[in-house]
Enzyme design. Sequence first.
Site, PDB file in Angstrom:
ATOM      1  N   GLU A 110      45.321  60.123  75.637  1.00 37.20           N
ATOM      2  CA  GLU A 110      44.906  60.676  74.345  1.00 37.20           C
ATOM      3  C   GLU A 110      44.576  62.377  74.667  1.00 37.20           C
ATOM      4  O   GLU A 110      44.573  62.583  75.900  1.00 37.20           O
ATOM      5  CB  GLU A 110      43.152  60.140  73.984  1.00 37.20           C
ATOM      6  N   ASP A 111      44.553  63.081  73.468  1.00 36.60           N
ATOM      7  CA  ASP A 111      44.501  64.548  73.870  1.00 36.60           C
ATOM      8  C   ASP A 111      42.941  64.768  74.305  1.00 36.60           C
ATOM      9  O   ASP A 111      42.597  65.680  75.365  1.00 36.60           O
ATOM     10  CB  ASP A 111      44.945  65.124  72.784  1.00 36.60           C
ATOM     11  N   ARG A 147      50.036  73.843  68.592  1.00 36.59           N
ATOM     12  CA  ARG A 147      50.252  72.719  69.614  1.00 36.59           C
ATOM     13  C   ARG A 147      51.192  73.168  70.607  1.00 36.59           C
ATOM     14  O   ARG A 147      51.424  72.620  71.908  1.00 36.59           O
ATOM     15  CB  ARG A 147      51.000  71.512  68.831  1.00 36.59           C
ATOM     16  N   ASP A 193      36.162  62.747  71.412  1.00 35.71           N
ATOM     17  CA  ASP A 193      35.033  63.633  70.980  1.00 35.71           C
ATOM     18  C   ASP A 193      33.823  62.493  70.598  1.00 35.71           C
ATOM     19  O   ASP A 193      33.099  62.220  71.612  1.00 35.71           O
ATOM     20  CB  ASP A 193      35.374  64.461  69.533  1.00 35.71           C
TER      21      ASP A 193
END
Length: 201
Positions: A109-110, A175, A113
């Site tokens: 995952e980036d 990106r 949160d």
Amino acid sequence: MTEENHQKNIKSSEILGRILFPGREIQKRVRELGNKITHDYYGKELILVCILRGAVVFLTDLIKHIDLPLSIDFMSISSYGFNETDSGLVKITKDLDENIEGKNVLIVEDIIDTGLTLSYMIRNLQLRNPASIEICTLIDREVRRIASLKIKYSAFKLEEKYVVGYGLDYKQKYRNLESIYELKTDTVKKDIESLKSSLNK
Ligand code: IMP
Ligand code: MG
């Protein structure tokens, strides 16, 4: 001069603030994580599940540092965005192509949160009987966590800042930056406020 030539380069954008994680530092952390994963999964069947689209850049760098036979697959999940008013609902918009039964799944995952997206996804993947499921995230932003998650690998920790670059977007752009930048909050204040308040409804 043609119309396109008037367009500014990405780094001269009014929106980009300072660099939080320089490209070189990211590469170093990604290499370290790759080495650790190689060690931890030695002799096991590993499948990396990349969450589209933000984690693509991280995935492609990370796999080059994992010295094991592995496969990759992709999943897309709709979570909150700037146009949505409610974030409670998460749904799969692209499912895996591979069967993960009996395999060791590592979710890539980036940024994590609230954790709502990933906790939904893990519950869903667990029903497919993998041997294990773990998480590898580029950024862990713990301050706003709602769903508790066990994160096995994370490259960076972040406080309450919205970031772009190295796969992470703002309205689908930025990106392609090598480093991770903070957004200039005065420029994008309204969007960030609506992003935050969408989670408190
Ligand atoms: P959550 O953990 O369910 O709240 O959502 C995490 C997702 O929101 C990530 O996969 C990103 O796509 C997006 N996101 C959250 N914070 C940021 C940020 O600072 N920059 C870009 N995308 C973000
Ligand atoms: Mg994402």
